[in-house]
Design a protein around this motif. Structure first.
Motif, PDB file in Angstrom:
ATOM      1  N   VAL A 253       0.839  -1.206   0.000  1.00 46.19           N
ATOM      2  CA  VAL A 253       0.000   0.000   0.000  1.00 46.19           C
ATOM      3  C   VAL A 253       0.870   1.252   0.000  1.00 46.19           C
ATOM      4  N   PHE A 254       1.939   1.238   0.805  1.00 38.27           N
ATOM      5  CA  PHE A 254       2.863   2.366   0.829  1.00 38.27           C
ATOM      6  C   PHE A 254       3.470   2.601  -0.557  1.00 38.27           C
ATOM      7  N   ALA A 255       3.924   1.519  -1.197  1.00 32.64           N
ATOM      8  CA  ALA A 255       4.542   1.652  -2.532  1.00 32.64           C
ATOM      9  C   ALA A 255       3.543   2.210  -3.539  1.00 32.64           C
TER      10      ALA A 255
ATOM     11  N   ALA B 262      -2.005  12.967  -8.144  1.00 36.42           N
ATOM     12  CA  ALA B 262      -0.826  12.543  -8.899  1.00 36.42           C
ATOM     13  C   ALA B 262       0.153  13.696  -9.063  1.00 36.42           C
ATOM     14  N   GLY B 263       1.427  13.339  -9.100  1.00 39.93           N
ATOM     15  CA  GLY B 263       2.463  14.349  -9.196  1.00 39.93           C
ATOM     16  C   GLY B 263       2.748  14.815 -10.604  1.00 39.93           C
TER      17      GLY B 263
ATOM     18  N   ILE C 196       0.120   6.702 -11.515  1.00 37.90           N
ATOM     19  CA  ILE C 196      -0.230   5.512 -12.284  1.00 37.90           C
ATOM     20  C   ILE C 196      -1.732   5.283 -12.346  1.00 37.90           C
ATOM     21  N   PHE C 197      -2.493   5.827 -11.378  1.00 41.04           N
ATOM     22  CA  PHE C 197      -3.931   5.641 -11.375  1.00 41.04           C
ATOM     23  C   PHE C 197      -4.676   6.865 -11.898  1.00 41.04           C
TER      24      PHE C 197
ATOM     25  N   TRP D 254       3.074   5.915  -2.826  1.00 39.51           N
ATOM     26  CA  TRP D 254       4.282   6.653  -3.213  1.00 39.51           C
ATOM     27  C   TRP D 254       4.365   6.788  -4.744  1.00 39.51           C
ATOM     28  N   ILE D 255       4.102   5.701  -5.439  1.00 42.23           N
ATOM     29  CA  ILE D 255       4.152   5.734  -6.908  1.00 42.23           C
ATOM     30  C   ILE D 255       3.066   6.643  -7.460  1.00 42.23           C
ATOM     31  N   GLU D 256       1.886   6.605  -6.871  1.00 40.04           N
ATOM     32  CA  GLU D 256       0.804   7.477  -7.331  1.00 40.04           C
ATOM     33  C   GLU D 256       1.163   8.946  -7.129  1.00 40.04           C
ATOM     34  N   LEU D 257       1.730   9.262  -6.003  1.00 43.52           N
ATOM     35  CA  LEU D 257       2.122  10.652  -5.758  1.00 43.52           C
ATOM     36  C   LEU D 257       3.271  11.085  -6.661  1.00 43.52           C
TER      37      LEU D 257
END
Length: 96
Positions: free
Chosen positions: A76-78, A94-95, A88-89, A81-84
């Motif tokens: 969940v953390f990963a 999102a960043g 990806i979603f 982190w990836i979404e921010l």
């Protein structure tokens, strides 16, 4: 042998150590460009993960359940982190 107190200290120190990596990059390179809010968000995320893992480590007795919960927390953390970082979603957070 590592004591429980030393394990707990290591769990809570790891977020600070991990945050030093982008801090050094921010100070020495123009490639890393983190703002104070980036450090705050990363600190909150890493501290939350450390608290949840320590909570699972101390409260859950069965080893297999403890491992599964820790893996779930890390996944969940990963994903967060990836979404921010790259979105990806495609959420509004999102960043990119």
């Amino acid at each position: 042998m590592i004591t429980q107190k030393q394990k707990t200290l290591a769990i809570y120190t790891l977020p600070l150590v991990l945050l030093c990596i982008p801090l050094v990059g921010n100070l020495t390179s123009n490639e890393v460009n983190w703002s104070a809010s980036d450090f705050l968000i990363a600190g909150v995320l890493l501290s939350t993960v450390a608290i949840l893992i320590n909570l699972a480590r101390t409260k859950i007795k069965k080893q297999s359940h403890r491992i599964l919960i820790c893996i779930f927390v890390l996944i969940v953390f990963a994903l967060i982190w990836i979404e921010l970082a790259v979105g990806i979603f495609g959420s509004p957070f999102a960043g990119s």
